[in-house]
Motif scaffolding. Structure first.
Motif, PDB file in Angstrom:
ATOM      1  N   ASN A  62     -31.379 -27.362  24.462  1.00 11.41           N
ATOM      2  CA  ASN A  62     -30.294 -26.461  24.861  1.00 11.41           C
ATOM      3  C   ASN A  62     -28.921 -26.951  24.410  1.00 11.41           C
ATOM      4  N   THR A  63     -28.872 -27.717  23.342  1.00 13.66           N
ATOM      5  CA  THR A  63     -27.600 -28.215  22.817  1.00 13.66           C
ATOM      6  C   THR A  63     -27.370 -27.646  21.427  1.00 13.66           C
ATOM      7  N   THR A  64     -26.192 -27.112  21.200  1.00 12.99           N
ATOM      8  CA  THR A  64     -25.809 -26.598  19.890  1.00 12.99           C
ATOM      9  C   THR A  64     -24.694 -27.464  19.321  1.00 12.99           C
ATOM     10  N   TYR A  65     -24.630 -27.501  17.980  1.00 15.38           N
ATOM     11  CA  TYR A  65     -23.707 -28.411  17.303  1.00 15.38           C
ATOM     12  C   TYR A  65     -22.834 -27.633  16.326  1.00 15.38           C
ATOM     13  N   LEU A  66     -21.611 -28.115  16.189  1.00 15.98           N
ATOM     14  CA  LEU A  66     -20.658 -27.547  15.249  1.00 15.98           C
ATOM     15  C   LEU A  66     -19.853 -28.683  14.653  1.00 15.98           C
ATOM     16  N   TRP A  67     -19.692 -28.665  13.319  1.00 10.53           N
ATOM     17  CA  TRP A  67     -18.933 -29.701  12.620  1.00 10.53           C
ATOM     18  C   TRP A  67     -17.662 -29.103  12.031  1.00 10.53           C
ATOM     19  N   ILE A  68     -16.609 -29.921  12.003  1.00 13.02           N
ATOM     20  CA  ILE A  68     -15.348 -29.555  11.367  1.00 13.02           C
ATOM     21  C   ILE A  68     -15.050 -30.586  10.296  1.00 13.02           C
ATOM     22  N   SER A  69     -14.793 -30.115   9.075  1.00  7.64           N
ATOM     23  CA  SER A  69     -14.571 -31.006   7.938  1.00  7.64           C
ATOM     24  C   SER A  69     -13.157 -31.571   7.958  1.00  7.64           C
ATOM     25  N   PRO A  70     -12.858 -32.576   7.117  1.00  9.65           N
ATOM     26  CA  PRO A  70     -11.488 -33.120   7.049  1.00  9.65           C
ATOM     27  C   PRO A  70     -10.443 -32.086   6.652  1.00  9.65           C
ATOM     28  N   ALA A  71     -10.889 -31.010   5.975  1.00  8.18           N
ATOM     29  CA  ALA A  71      -9.962 -29.948   5.582  1.00  8.18           C
ATOM     30  C   ALA A  71      -9.857 -28.879   6.665  1.00  8.18           C
ATOM     31  N   TYR A  72     -10.386 -29.179   7.873  1.00 13.95           N
ATOM     32  CA  TYR A  72     -10.335 -28.270   9.019  1.00 13.95           C
ATOM     33  C   TYR A  72     -11.112 -26.981   8.759  1.00 13.95           C
ATOM     34  N   ASP A  73     -12.184 -27.095   8.000  1.00 13.76           N
ATOM     35  CA  ASP A  73     -13.081 -25.965   7.790  1.00 13.76           C
ATOM     36  C   ASP A  73     -14.297 -26.112   8.691  1.00 13.76           C
ATOM     37  N   PHE A  74     -14.779 -25.006   9.243  1.00 13.66           N
ATOM     38  CA  PHE A  74     -15.952 -25.022  10.107  1.00 13.66           C
ATOM     39  C   PHE A  74     -17.221 -25.127   9.263  1.00 13.66           C
ATOM     40  N   ILE A  75     -18.103 -25.997   9.688  1.00 14.72           N
ATOM     41  CA  ILE A  75     -19.429 -26.096   9.090  1.00 14.72           C
ATOM     42  C   ILE A  75     -20.388 -25.515  10.124  1.00 14.72           C
ATOM     43  N   PHE A  76     -21.099 -24.489   9.767  1.00 13.59           N
ATOM     44  CA  PHE A  76     -21.761 -23.653  10.746  1.00 13.59           C
ATOM     45  C   PHE A  76     -23.017 -24.298  11.318  1.00 13.59           C
ATOM     46  N   PRO A  77     -23.581 -23.688  12.383  1.00 12.63           N
ATOM     47  CA  PRO A  77     -24.664 -24.316  13.167  1.00 12.63           C
ATOM     48  C   PRO A  77     -25.892 -24.679  12.348  1.00 12.63           C
ATOM     49  N   PRO A  78     -26.852 -25.410  12.983  1.00 12.74           N
ATOM     50  CA  PRO A  78     -28.046 -25.881  12.280  1.00 12.74           C
ATOM     51  C   PRO A  78     -28.797 -24.756  11.588  1.00 12.74           C
ATOM     52  N   GLY A  79     -29.393 -25.108  10.460  1.00 13.45           N
ATOM     53  CA  GLY A  79     -30.139 -24.145   9.673  1.00 13.45           C
ATOM     54  C   GLY A  79     -29.320 -23.522   8.579  1.00 13.45           C
ATOM     55  N   THR A  80     -27.985 -23.562   8.686  1.00 13.16           N
ATOM     56  CA  THR A  80     -27.127 -23.031   7.643  1.00 13.16           C
ATOM     57  C   THR A  80     -26.783 -24.132   6.655  1.00 13.16           C
ATOM     58  N   SER A  81     -26.502 -23.756   5.450  1.00 14.57           N
ATOM     59  CA  SER A  81     -26.178 -24.752   4.430  1.00 14.57           C
ATOM     60  C   SER A  81     -25.335 -24.086   3.356  1.00 14.57           C
ATOM     61  N   ASN A  82     -24.637 -24.893   2.606  1.00 17.18           N
ATOM     62  CA  ASN A  82     -23.921 -24.424   1.431  1.00 17.18           C
ATOM     63  C   ASN A  82     -24.109 -25.463   0.340  1.00 17.18           C
ATOM     64  N   GLN A  83     -23.263 -25.435  -0.648  1.00 17.99           N
ATOM     65  CA  GLN A  83     -23.452 -26.335  -1.774  1.00 17.99           C
ATOM     66  C   GLN A  83     -23.201 -27.787  -1.421  1.00 17.99           C
ATOM     67  N   SER A  84     -22.441 -28.071  -0.389  1.00 16.18           N
ATOM     68  CA  SER A  84     -22.065 -29.454  -0.079  1.00 16.18           C
ATOM     69  C   SER A  84     -22.660 -29.970   1.226  1.00 16.18           C
ATOM     70  N   PHE A  85     -22.837 -29.118   2.244  1.00 20.51           N
ATOM     71  CA  PHE A  85     -23.204 -29.594   3.574  1.00 20.51           C
ATOM     72  C   PHE A  85     -24.444 -28.871   4.080  1.00 20.51           C
ATOM     73  N   ARG A  86     -25.067 -29.554   5.046  1.00 20.34           N
ATOM     74  CA  ARG A  86     -26.179 -28.951   5.777  1.00 20.34           C
ATOM     75  C   ARG A  86     -26.258 -29.604   7.157  1.00 20.34           C
ATOM     76  N   ILE A  87     -26.427 -28.793   8.203  1.00 18.70           N
ATOM     77  CA  ILE A  87     -26.569 -29.302   9.560  1.00 18.70           C
ATOM     78  C   ILE A  87     -28.033 -29.224   9.960  1.00 18.70           C
ATOM     79  N   HIS A  88     -28.596 -30.347  10.363  1.00 15.92           N
ATOM     80  CA  HIS A  88     -29.982 -30.410  10.791  1.00 15.92           C
ATOM     81  C   HIS A  88     -30.098 -29.980  12.255  1.00 15.92           C
TER      82      HIS A  88
END
Length: 488
Positions: free
Chosen positions: A301-327
């Motif tokens: 029951n825990t969800t995670y959200l990351w914020i990059s050094p450029a203050y951009d949101f990195i979206f919840p687990p399962g999403t990915s882009n060219q540079s990041f991925r949240i497990h």
């Protein structure tokens, strides 16, 4: 019936009920105890066993300052509404696993100042409503890892003044004790602390985690831990900062205040008054990096959200882009690290079931590989410079060319007269003094050279060799002259 008659009648009924309750209490109250409403006090009654037939309406039971040795099972079955139980200052050496099985409503339990030696897993696992547990001033040497895991409502645990050398801080991870605000482990026998396990303890527990007055061994890890707590304003450190001491090299007499300046620990990772930065993670350009989100929250029951050094949101687990991925476990993966990926990443973890959220910061540095050849060349250059310097020093000392060829010729040696003592040949230089008169050897401003003075002819002392001081004017030419020694 008028209202005044009804009121008078109701007052009489209440008085009768109070008399019945008082009579009931007086009839069931143990002879050595004092009963008042829901309070049962049996303190200082020289009891060796718990009294029988305790009043069922008791909410507070005080059995302190007696000589109780054991607590039999099911002894609290007759007081189901008990909230406060005081057993301090007795002779209790051990507890049965079922000693508190009928105290599900108990909130305050005082077992301080007894002779308890260990706390096992089954001692308190039924006290689901317990908020305060006092175990200080005993002889406890061991606390099982799961001793407090079922105390979901516990707020304060006092274990000071015991003989503990270890404690399972990992049992406090993952928000197993969301209401715990005070854990007193001061004045025990801790010599080492598991810094890694303690770092993962939630901040609200660290704020009340008291560890002062323990014989800790000084070290940089310990110093860094307490300094971080001080800079974050934790009460456990600020309230007792002078009592946070350690033993230098483990010696009992070498006591050092950890949080005091000039304590010998200033050469660690950071000095006092400076903000301790997280050393973070380092990765080479183009490599993969996995960053963990250490928030001490359970994965369920825990969800995670990351914020990059450029203050951009990195979206919840399962999403990915060219540079990041949240497990799914909250870890952030950087696929191919680039220099612009350096900086501080912020992880936000939210547990909706517990209505709790926390954050975790990680400093990431992306750097290029260092060439080992350059460091080798630098070291070699330094070594060659040292060798050349040594060679030049030896040339200067032992191979200095003579400036005066005439002076360098060694004149023929004249043998010393037979009556002259051997001390005459020990003068540092043959340069004669300016005058030979009796007043010619005046005392100089300061004397720095001690050497042998020639003995005057015709003296008849038994010991012809005499140490005397010569003035600086006579010795300067003899010490620093390039001319060979000439005997007169």
């Amino acid at each position: 019936m008028t209202s005044s008659c009804r009121l008078r009648r109701w007052t009489e009924i209440q008085g009768t009920l109070l008399l019945l309750v008082g009579w009931s209490l007086a009839s069931t109250c143990p002879s050595s105890c004092l009963c008042a409403s829901d309070l049962l006090s049996c303190t200082r009654a020289a009891l060796t066993e718990v009294p029988d037939h305790l009043p069922a309406i008791s909410v507070t039971l005080d059995l302190s300052h007696n000589s109780l040795h054991t607590l039999h099972g099911n002894w609290l079955a007759g007081v189901p509404q008990l909230h406060v139980l005081r057993l301090n200052h007795n002779e209790l050496k051990w507890l049965l696993d079922g000693a508190f099985e009928n105290a599900t409503n108990l909130r305050h339990l005082d077992l301080s100042s007894n002779r308890l030696q260990s706390i096992r897993e089954g001692h308190f696992h039924l006290l689901v409503s317990l908020e305060e547990l006092l175990l200080y001033n005993n002889y406890i040497t061991q606390v099982d890892e799961a001793s407090f895991t079922r105390l979901s409502n516990i707020r304060k645990i006092y274990l000071s003044w015991n003989n503990l050398t270890t404690f399972s801080f990992s049992s406090m991870h993952n928000l197993t004790h969301p209401n715990l605000r005070t854990l007193d482990l001061s004045a025990n026998k801790f010599m080492e602390l598991p810094v890694d396990d303690m770092s993962a303890v939630p901040a609200f527990i660290k704020n009340g985690l008291y560890l002062h007055n323990n014989p800790l061994t000084c070290g940089c890890a310990l110093y860094t831990l307490f300094l971080q707590w001080k800079q974050r304003g934790f009460s456990s450190v600020l309230d007792f900062w002078r009592e946070h001491t350690c033993l230098y090299m483990g010696k009992p007499r070498a006591v050092v205040r950890i949080l005091e300046s000039l304590n010998g620990l200033d050469n660690c990772s950071s000095g006092p008054g400076q903000e301790l930065a997280d050393p973070g993670l380092k990765v080479l350009v183009g490599r993969r990096l996995l960053v963990s989100c250490n928030t001490s929250l359970p994965k369920e029951n825990t969800t995670y959200l990351w914020i990059s050094p450029a203050y951009d949101f990195i979206f919840p687990p399962g999403t990915s882009n060219q540079s990041f991925r949240i497990h799914p476990n909250g870890s952030l993966e950087i696929h191919r690290a680039q220099p612009w990926n350096s900086g501080v990443y912020l992880c936000i973890a939210v547990n909706r079931r517990l209505s709790y959220n926390t954050t975790h910061e990680v400093n990431v540095t992306v750097h290029y590989p260092k060439h080992e050849v350059e460091s080798f060349n630098t070291g070699l250059t330094t070594l060659l410079g040292c060798v050349v310097s040594l060679v030049l020093v030896f040339i200067y000392l032992y191979m200095t060319p003579c400036q005066c060829f005439r002076c360098c010729r060694k004149p023929p040696q004249t043998p010393s007269p037979p009556q002259e003592s051997s001390a005459q040949s020990s003068i540092l230089c043959g340069t004669p003094p300016v005058s030979e008169g009796p007043n010619s050897r005046k005392v100089g401003a300061s004397r720095h050279v001690v050497f042998l003075e020639p003995i005057k002819e015709g003296r008849t002392e038994k010991n012809p060799k005499i140490l005397q001081l010569r003035s600086d004017s006579d010795s300067a030419s003899s010490v620093f002259s390039d001319c060979p020694i000439v005997q007169t």
